[in-house]
Design a protein around this motif. Structure first.
Motif, PDB file in Angstrom:
ATOM      1  N   ALA A 264      56.986 -13.756 -56.832  1.00 29.12           N
ATOM      2  CA  ALA A 264      56.693 -14.931 -57.673  1.00 29.12           C
ATOM      3  C   ALA A 264      57.248 -16.187 -57.042  1.00 29.12           C
ATOM      4  CB  ALA A 264      57.299 -14.723 -59.063  1.00 29.12           C
ATOM      5  N   ASN A 265      58.502 -16.109 -56.578  1.00 25.99           N
ATOM      6  CA  ASN A 265      59.119 -17.259 -55.936  1.00 25.99           C
ATOM      7  C   ASN A 265      58.400 -17.616 -54.645  1.00 25.99           C
ATOM      8  OD1 ASN A 265      61.330 -18.424 -57.385  1.00 25.99           O
ATOM      9  ND2 ASN A 265      62.441 -16.504 -57.108  1.00 25.99           N
ATOM     10  N   ALA A 266      57.918 -16.589 -53.923  1.00 26.18           N
ATOM     11  CA  ALA A 266      57.227 -16.819 -52.657  1.00 26.18           C
ATOM     12  C   ALA A 266      55.947 -17.623 -52.892  1.00 26.18           C
ATOM     13  CB  ALA A 266      56.899 -15.482 -52.001  1.00 26.18           C
ATOM     14  N   ARG A 267      55.225 -17.227 -53.918  1.00 29.26           N
ATOM     15  CA  ARG A 267      53.964 -17.930 -54.222  1.00 29.26           C
ATOM     16  C   ARG A 267      54.262 -19.391 -54.567  1.00 29.26           C
ATOM     17  NH1 ARG A 267      52.322 -14.755 -57.970  1.00 29.26           N
ATOM     18  NH2 ARG A 267      51.540 -13.178 -56.550  1.00 29.26           N
ATOM     19  N   GLU A 268      55.283 -19.553 -55.379  1.00 27.53           N
ATOM     20  CA  GLU A 268      55.674 -20.899 -55.815  1.00 27.53           C
ATOM     21  C   GLU A 268      56.134 -21.744 -54.622  1.00 27.53           C
ATOM     22  OE1 GLU A 268      58.991 -22.585 -58.832  1.00 27.53           O
ATOM     23  OE2 GLU A 268      58.185 -20.593 -59.309  1.00 27.53           O
ATOM     24  N   ALA A 269      56.912 -21.105 -53.719  1.00 23.16           N
ATOM     25  CA  ALA A 269      57.437 -21.837 -52.564  1.00 23.16           C
ATOM     26  C   ALA A 269      56.311 -22.294 -51.652  1.00 23.16           C
ATOM     27  CB  ALA A 269      58.417 -20.952 -51.793  1.00 23.16           C
ATOM     28  N   ILE A 270      55.347 -21.410 -51.400  1.00 22.96           N
ATOM     29  CA  ILE A 270      54.232 -21.779 -50.513  1.00 22.96           C
ATOM     30  C   ILE A 270      53.434 -22.924 -51.129  1.00 22.96           C
ATOM     31  CG2 ILE A 270      52.021 -20.976 -49.553  1.00 22.96           C
ATOM     32  CD1 ILE A 270      54.516 -19.975 -48.067  1.00 22.96           C
TER      33      ILE A 270
ATOM     34  N   LEU B  99      46.560 -28.256 -32.927  1.00 23.12           N
ATOM     35  CA  LEU B  99      46.647 -28.483 -34.373  1.00 23.12           C
ATOM     36  C   LEU B  99      46.454 -29.971 -34.606  1.00 23.12           C
ATOM     37  CD1 LEU B  99      47.483 -26.900 -37.068  1.00 23.12           C
ATOM     38  CD2 LEU B  99      49.711 -27.984 -36.764  1.00 23.12           C
ATOM     39  N   GLY B 100      45.530 -30.277 -35.513  1.00 23.59           N
ATOM     40  CA  GLY B 100      45.232 -31.692 -35.759  1.00 23.59           C
ATOM     41  C   GLY B 100      46.176 -32.309 -36.768  1.00 23.59           C
ATOM     42  N   GLU B 101      46.134 -33.636 -36.867  1.00 25.04           N
ATOM     43  CA  GLU B 101      46.953 -34.334 -37.864  1.00 25.04           C
ATOM     44  C   GLU B 101      46.526 -33.895 -39.266  1.00 25.04           C
ATOM     45  OE1 GLU B 101      47.340 -38.512 -37.506  1.00 25.04           O
ATOM     46  OE2 GLU B 101      47.676 -38.423 -35.334  1.00 25.04           O
ATOM     47  N   HIS B 102      47.449 -33.747 -40.161  1.00 29.10           N
ATOM     48  CA  HIS B 102      47.229 -33.364 -41.561  1.00 29.10           C
ATOM     49  C   HIS B 102      46.654 -31.956 -41.715  1.00 29.10           C
ATOM     50  CE1 HIS B 102      47.813 -37.627 -41.898  1.00 29.10           C
ATOM     51  NE2 HIS B 102      46.624 -37.900 -41.344  1.00 29.10           N
ATOM     52  N   GLU B 103      46.505 -31.231 -40.602  1.00 24.21           N
ATOM     53  CA  GLU B 103      45.909 -29.887 -40.669  1.00 24.21           C
ATOM     54  C   GLU B 103      46.911 -28.886 -41.242  1.00 24.21           C
ATOM     55  OE1 GLU B 103      44.046 -28.867 -36.930  1.00 24.21           O
ATOM     56  OE2 GLU B 103      43.684 -26.800 -37.606  1.00 24.21           O
ATOM     57  N   GLU B 104      46.363 -27.816 -41.789  1.00 30.25           N
ATOM     58  CA  GLU B 104      47.206 -26.801 -42.412  1.00 30.25           C
ATOM     59  C   GLU B 104      46.769 -25.459 -41.852  1.00 30.25           C
ATOM     60  OE1 GLU B 104      48.010 -27.228 -46.847  1.00 30.25           O
ATOM     61  OE2 GLU B 104      46.818 -25.391 -46.740  1.00 30.25           O
ATOM     62  N   LEU B 105      47.676 -24.762 -41.187  1.00 31.36           N
ATOM     63  CA  LEU B 105      47.292 -23.519 -40.524  1.00 31.36           C
ATOM     64  C   LEU B 105      48.386 -22.473 -40.707  1.00 31.36           C
ATOM     65  CD1 LEU B 105      45.437 -21.911 -38.512  1.00 31.36           C
ATOM     66  CD2 LEU B 105      46.808 -22.918 -36.672  1.00 31.36           C
ATOM     67  N   ALA B 106      47.924 -21.261 -41.022  1.00 29.26           N
ATOM     68  CA  ALA B 106      48.877 -20.141 -41.113  1.00 29.26           C
ATOM     69  C   ALA B 106      48.592 -19.192 -39.953  1.00 29.26           C
ATOM     70  CB  ALA B 106      48.706 -19.413 -42.433  1.00 29.26           C
ATOM     71  N   LEU B 107      49.675 -18.770 -39.287  1.00 37.23           N
ATOM     72  CA  LEU B 107      49.531 -17.791 -38.209  1.00 37.23           C
ATOM     73  C   LEU B 107      50.094 -16.463 -38.695  1.00 37.23           C
ATOM     74  CD1 LEU B 107      50.743 -19.787 -35.061  1.00 37.23           C
ATOM     75  CD2 LEU B 107      48.396 -19.301 -35.751  1.00 37.23           C
ATOM     76  N   SER B 108      49.317 -15.426 -38.528  1.00 42.01           N
ATOM     77  CA  SER B 108      49.814 -14.119 -38.948  1.00 42.01           C
ATOM     78  C   SER B 108      50.355 -13.382 -37.727  1.00 42.01           C
ATOM     79  CB  SER B 108      48.682 -13.308 -39.592  1.00 42.01           C
ATOM     80  OG  SER B 108      47.696 -13.015 -38.625  1.00 42.01           O
ATOM     81  N   GLY B 109      51.388 -12.629 -37.957  1.00 46.71           N
ATOM     82  CA  GLY B 109      51.937 -11.870 -36.834  1.00 46.71           C
ATOM     83  C   GLY B 109      53.018 -10.943 -37.335  1.00 46.71           C
TER      84      GLY B 109
ATOM     85  N   VAL C 283      55.224 -30.048 -39.951  1.00 49.01           N
ATOM     86  CA  VAL C 283      56.218 -29.154 -40.565  1.00 49.01           C
ATOM     87  C   VAL C 283      55.983 -27.743 -40.028  1.00 49.01           C
ATOM     88  CG1 VAL C 283      56.991 -28.065 -42.722  1.00 49.01           C
ATOM     89  CG2 VAL C 283      56.556 -30.531 -42.653  1.00 49.01           C
ATOM     90  N   LEU C 284      57.065 -27.160 -39.469  1.00 48.34           N
ATOM     91  CA  LEU C 284      56.995 -25.782 -38.990  1.00 48.34           C
ATOM     92  C   LEU C 284      57.712 -24.903 -40.006  1.00 48.34           C
ATOM     93  CD1 LEU C 284      58.043 -26.400 -35.246  1.00 48.34           C
ATOM     94  CD2 LEU C 284      55.708 -26.193 -36.154  1.00 48.34           C
ATOM     95  N   ALA C 285      57.046 -23.853 -40.435  1.00 43.41           N
ATOM     96  CA  ALA C 285      57.664 -22.968 -41.433  1.00 43.41           C
ATOM     97  C   ALA C 285      57.676 -21.544 -40.874  1.00 43.41           C
ATOM     98  CB  ALA C 285      56.896 -23.028 -42.737  1.00 43.41           C
ATOM     99  N   ASP C 286      58.873 -21.014 -40.666  1.00 43.94           N
ATOM    100  CA  ASP C 286      59.034 -19.694 -40.042  1.00 43.94           C
ATOM    101  C   ASP C 286      59.368 -18.665 -41.124  1.00 43.94           C
ATOM    102  OD1 ASP C 286      59.520 -17.549 -38.429  1.00 43.94           O
ATOM    103  OD2 ASP C 286      61.244 -18.432 -37.389  1.00 43.94           O
ATOM    104  N   GLU C 287      58.380 -17.861 -41.473  1.00 43.22           N
ATOM    105  CA  GLU C 287      58.573 -16.860 -42.539  1.00 43.22           C
ATOM    106  C   GLU C 287      59.333 -17.461 -43.725  1.00 43.22           C
ATOM    107  OE1 GLU C 287      57.292 -13.929 -42.705  1.00 43.22           O
ATOM    108  OE2 GLU C 287      57.218 -12.951 -40.747  1.00 43.22           O
ATOM    109  N   PRO C 288      58.843 -18.543 -44.295  1.00 42.75           N
ATOM    110  CA  PRO C 288      59.643 -19.265 -45.294  1.00 42.75           C
ATOM    111  C   PRO C 288      59.846 -18.483 -46.590  1.00 42.75           C
ATOM    112  CG  PRO C 288      57.431 -20.160 -45.220  1.00 42.75           C
ATOM    113  CD  PRO C 288      57.516 -19.170 -44.099  1.00 42.75           C
TER     114      PRO C 288
ATOM    115  N   VAL D   1      51.196 -14.342 -48.711  1.00 37.40           N
ATOM    116  CA  VAL D   1      51.394 -15.727 -48.259  1.00 37.40           C
ATOM    117  C   VAL D   1      50.153 -16.198 -47.526  1.00 37.40           C
ATOM    118  CG1 VAL D   1      52.713 -17.178 -46.679  1.00 37.40           C
ATOM    119  CG2 VAL D   1      53.894 -15.503 -48.135  1.00 37.40           C
ATOM    120  N   LEU D   2      49.711 -15.392 -46.604  1.00 36.19           N
ATOM    121  CA  LEU D   2      48.565 -15.779 -45.768  1.00 36.19           C
ATOM    122  C   LEU D   2      47.320 -16.001 -46.624  1.00 36.19           C
ATOM    123  CD1 LEU D   2      49.215 -13.225 -42.857  1.00 36.19           C
ATOM    124  CD2 LEU D   2      49.625 -15.692 -42.806  1.00 36.19           C
ATOM    125  N   ALA D   3      47.241 -15.237 -47.732  1.00 29.27           N
ATOM    126  CA  ALA D   3      46.062 -15.335 -48.601  1.00 29.27           C
ATOM    127  C   ALA D   3      45.945 -16.709 -49.264  1.00 29.27           C
ATOM    128  CB  ALA D   3      46.126 -14.252 -49.674  1.00 29.27           C
TER     129      ALA D   3
END
Lengths: 222, 403
Positions: free
Chosen positions: A175-181, A31-41, A163-168, A204-206
């Protein structure tokens, strides 16, 4: 050189019946600096264990985790603690706020073990997540969405590079989930932190441009 | 957000167990300090009480009984001396003052002691206050041969007697309403507190006791003891040899301090039992910190895991638990001074009422330093076992809530 580099990472747990279960078996990840990645699982795919290995909360049985040029597995425990405190912000599914502390104190506590307590920054972060009037509230006095915001502010308290986010959003409504992401992504961008998020929620992944399937990276989950 | 703040937060979050455990520590610390301080101060004070005399001459008996009777106004008189015995010691060139006393009566439990007016003009009741004789807060000394009385401050206060009041003495040293004498005494003087057993005494002329109606006629010229002040302490040994070894009829109790110290030798076992009880209470209280913190570690596993996930080292968590344990002990130790105050003030009041000796509960004693310090150190040590449990908390396993 990537911010986070993983090579031949392996973690096995021994079940009470004596059987061994390999949860993470990952040949390579970066993972690079400033990169943004979502892992699905899906549940049980080793998402949390993977993040714990990155954060140095768990020690791998084999392989290397290199963060900001420092190999986690080569560090002693207190050095891993220090690296985690100064370089990583962790957002948990259950937020993991300390109930006996106010919102402000929760953020300050995040700083205490990292780069040092900075009252002004803590207040700025809480204002940024929309909680300027809740500084002295206890987490149990807040809604679930507001608690998540405190967790985001705390994760950014030490100006982390990752920043690591585990099922945040696991405990939030849609609605809150969209806002939080959106908030997590915005604040990471503003502070220049790379973001690695794991989730099984399609909504979330979308919201991410880069999404990878953990089962393709983790041979144990395949 | 300092470690101290984290510890304070934890103490508040577990306020009930903190208060209960600290209360136990307070009892233990207070008890320990009280046992120690009252013991050492009583020892110093009692052995310092001499009434302004160096020795007591009385009938053949144990020296301790003689001193308790003549100086502390406790115990029965071991017997009488004749006038010739008194004259002999009074005229001894080594003797600066010989004061005869006669006992045998009381007024409502307070002892009547017959003596001469030399008591008020020549005796310095407190050895530490040279030149300070008995002081009258009101009135004057009795006149020899008259039915007049001078009251010690404590006796006057407790009996509620004032100048000019009249009373009938009672026969014997213990109050019995049926044993009232016919004589009427009038209060002519009240003494200022001397902080000695003399404060509990009703002083009357020597002849008053000797000639009280109902007393045996053959005792009319006898006295109970002679209080002796020597010109030089060195001659005490000679007089002791003269009366105790060469003679077999009288006892010369000298020196008074050494004689009274025998009391503490006799009750040393009781001191040790009290100390043992205090130490046991301290041990139980300290163990209660251990148990309380150890049990709370289960419910605090998640909190510890969160702190560790935020970057707290194991050693930080270990230190926080040990500091918390020491803090509970410190709260208890400081509250222990209140417990100490209550016990020591109560003990001092009882000792003053029973013996007339005044203890100062707030006089400096090293126990005020080492007892709280020891308790706090023990508290910190008691925190080690729960701290080890916290130290070993598995972070990954405890980050998720347990139902």
């Amino acid at each position: 050189m990537p911010l986070l580099e993983i090579t031949d990472l392996r973690k096995t747990f021994i079940a009470p019946d004596g059987a061994s279960h390999t949860v993470v078996d990952m040949p390579a990840f970066a993972l690079g600096e400033h990169e943004e990645l979502a892992l699905s699982g899906e549940s049980g795919s080793g998402k949390t264990t993977f993040l714990h290995l990155i954060a140095g909360i768990l020690r791998p049985d084999a392989g290397r985790v290199t963060l900001a040029g420092r190999e986690m597995s080569a560090l002693r425990e207190h050095e891993r603690d220090q690296l985690r405190a100064t370089h990583i912000g962790y957002i948990f599914q259950t937020f993991n706020l300390l109930q006996g502390y106010t919102c402000l104190e929760n953020v300050l506590l995040g700083m205490k073990f990292g780069r040092g307590v900075d009252h002004a920054l803590a207040i700025t972060l809480l204002k940024r997540v929309g909680l300027s009037d809740k500084l002295d509230h206890s987490p149990r006095q807040l809604s679930t969405g507001q608690q998540q915001r405190v967790a985001v502010a705390r994760a950014l308290a030490n100006r982390p590079q990752l920043v690591l986010a585990d099922e945040p959003t696991g405990n939030l409504d849609q609605a809150n989930a969209r806002e939080a992401i959106a908030l997590i992504r915005e604040t990471c961008r503003e502070t220049g932190a790379a973001l690695l998020l794991v989730s099984h929620a399609p909504d979330v992944l979308a919201q991410f441009e880069q999404v990878r399937d953990l089962s393709q990276l983790n041979r144990a989950a395949a | 957000m300092t470690l101290a703040r984290i510890v304070t937060k934890s103490l508040r979050q577990h306020a009930l167990s903190t208060v209960v455990t600290a209360f136990g520590i307070a009892l233990a610390t207070g008890l320990l300090m009280a046992v120690w301080a009252v013991k050492t101060q009583a020892n110093q004070t009692f052995t310092g009480v001499s009434g302004g005399f160096d020795a007591v001459l009385g009938a053949r008996s144990a020296k301790l009984q003689l001193v308790l009777n003549a100086i502390f106004h406790l115990e029965e008189s071991p017997g009488n001396l004749g006038q010739a015995d008194f004259e002999e010691i009074r005229k001894n060139p080594a003797v600066a003052l010989a004061l005869p006393i006669a006992v045998g009566d009381n007024y409502r439990g307070y002892r009547l002691v017959g003596t001469t007016t030399n008591l008020f003009t020549e005796v310095e009741p407190q050895p530490q206050r040279k030149g300070q004789k008995f002081v009258f807060t009101s009135g004057r000394a009795f006149n020899a041969g008259y039915a007049e009385a001078v009251l010690g401050s404590f006796a006057a206060n407790r009996l509620g007697l004032k100048l000019g009041d009249k009373f009938h003495p009672y026969h014997g040293l213990l109050f019995d309403e049926k044993q009232q004498h016919a004589e009427t005494y009038v209060v002519t003087g009240i003494l200022a507190p001397s902080n000695t057993p003399a404060d509990r005494v009703i002083w009357i002329p020597l002849e008053g006791v000797q000639n009280m109606q109902g007393h045996a006629a053959h005792t009319a010229n006898e006295i109970s003891a002679v209080l002796v002040k020597l010109r030089s302490p060195i001659v005490g040994k000679q007089l002791e040899t003269l009366y105790n070894k060469q003679g077999n009829r009288l006892t010369f109790a000298w020196p008074i301090a050494q004689t009274i110290a025998q009391i503490f030798d006799k009750i040393a076992w009781f001191d040790r039992v009290l100390e043992l009880v205090a130490w046991l209470v301290a041990a139980v209280a300290t163990a209660s910190i251990l148990a309380s913190l150890y049990n709370s570690m289960n419910e605090r596993r998640r909190e510890i895991a969160i702190l560790r996930a935020l970057g707290a080292h194991r050693s930080t968590i270990f230190g926080a638990v040990v500091i918390e344990s020491a803090a509970i002990a410190a709260i208890g130790a400081f509250a222990g001074f209140l417990v100490y105050g209550a016990i020591a003030i109560g003990a001092a009041a009882i000792i003053r009422a029973q013996v007339g000796v005044v203890l100062d509960p707030w006089a400096w004693n090293l126990v005020f330093l080492w007892a709280p310090a020891g308790i706090i150190a023990s508290g910190a040590a008691a925190g080690i076992v729960p701290a080890l449990k916290a130290y070993r908390t598995d972070v990954a396993e405890n980050l998720v809530p347990h139902s």
